[in-house]
Design a protein around this motif. Structure first.
Motif, PDB file in Angstrom:
ATOM      1  N   ASN A  49       0.807  -1.216   0.000  1.00  0.00           N
ATOM      2  CA  ASN A  49       0.000   0.000   0.000  1.00  0.00           C
ATOM      3  C   ASN A  49       0.841   1.268   0.000  1.00  0.00           C
ATOM      4  O   ASN A  49       0.388   2.323   0.435  1.00  0.00           O
ATOM      5  CB  ASN A  49      -0.930  -0.023   1.210  1.00  0.00           C
ATOM      6  CG  ASN A  49      -1.869  -1.198   1.146  1.00  0.00           C
ATOM      7  OD1 ASN A  49      -2.791  -1.213   0.352  1.00  0.00           O
ATOM      8  ND2 ASN A  49      -1.617  -2.218   1.953  1.00  0.00           N
ATOM      9  N   SER A  52      -0.667   4.566  -1.445  1.00  0.00           N
ATOM     10  CA  SER A  52      -1.689   5.153  -0.581  1.00  0.00           C
ATOM     11  C   SER A  52      -1.065   5.813   0.633  1.00  0.00           C
ATOM     12  O   SER A  52      -1.493   6.880   1.064  1.00  0.00           O
ATOM     13  CB  SER A  52      -2.682   4.080  -0.124  1.00  0.00           C
ATOM     14  OG  SER A  52      -3.380   3.559  -1.223  1.00  0.00           O
ATOM     15  N   SER A  59      -5.788   4.322   6.261  1.00  0.00           N
ATOM     16  CA  SER A  59      -5.816   2.908   5.880  1.00  0.00           C
ATOM     17  C   SER A  59      -7.219   2.427   5.509  1.00  0.00           C
ATOM     18  O   SER A  59      -7.357   1.433   4.806  1.00  0.00           O
ATOM     19  CB  SER A  59      -5.233   2.054   7.002  1.00  0.00           C
ATOM     20  OG  SER A  59      -5.970   2.237   8.191  1.00  0.00           O
ATOM     21  N   TRP A  62      -7.448   1.998   1.790  1.00  0.00           N
ATOM     22  CA  TRP A  62      -6.630   1.019   1.089  1.00  0.00           C
ATOM     23  C   TRP A  62      -7.496  -0.104   0.631  1.00  0.00           C
ATOM     24  O   TRP A  62      -7.289  -0.914  -0.104  1.00  0.00           O
ATOM     25  CB  TRP A  62      -5.523   0.454   1.968  1.00  0.00           C
ATOM     26  CG  TRP A  62      -4.606   1.454   2.559  1.00  0.00           C
ATOM     27  CD1 TRP A  62      -4.568   2.801   2.356  1.00  0.00           C
ATOM     28  CD2 TRP A  62      -3.571   1.179   3.489  1.00  0.00           C
ATOM     29  NE1 TRP A  62      -3.582   3.377   3.105  1.00  0.00           N
ATOM     30  CE2 TRP A  62      -2.945   2.396   3.814  1.00  0.00           C
ATOM     31  CE3 TRP A  62      -3.111   0.027   4.085  1.00  0.00           C
ATOM     32  CZ2 TRP A  62      -1.899   2.475   4.704  1.00  0.00           C
ATOM     33  CZ3 TRP A  62      -2.072   0.113   4.970  1.00  0.00           C
ATOM     34  CH2 TRP A  62      -1.475   1.328   5.266  1.00  0.00           C
TER      35      TRP A  62
END
Length: 62
Positions: A49, A52, A59, A62
């Motif tokens: 991730n 991101s 989060s 994500w």
């Protein structure tokens, strides 16, 4: 040491994404502050991730 003279154990870190427990204090894990709370992510979740994270998306996105 705590008040009784014994060493206090540090809480075990767990990846906020996949639930992987950390072995000791992992220097390569990612720490993110989201809504005022610290969240830790393992190496694998951090790598998966990265875009991101760099884009500063929480989060949940994500």
């Amino acid at each position: 040491m705590d008040r009784d003279g014994e060493s206090a154990e540090r809480p075990t870190l767990v990846c906020a994404r996949c639930g992987t427990p950390a072995e000791g204090q992992p220097p390569t894990w990612t720490c993110s502050v989201e809504n005022g709370a610290r969240r830790y992510f393992c190496d694998a979740c951090s790598r998966e991730n990265l875009r991101s994270i760099e884009g500063r998306l929480d989060s949940a996105w994500w």
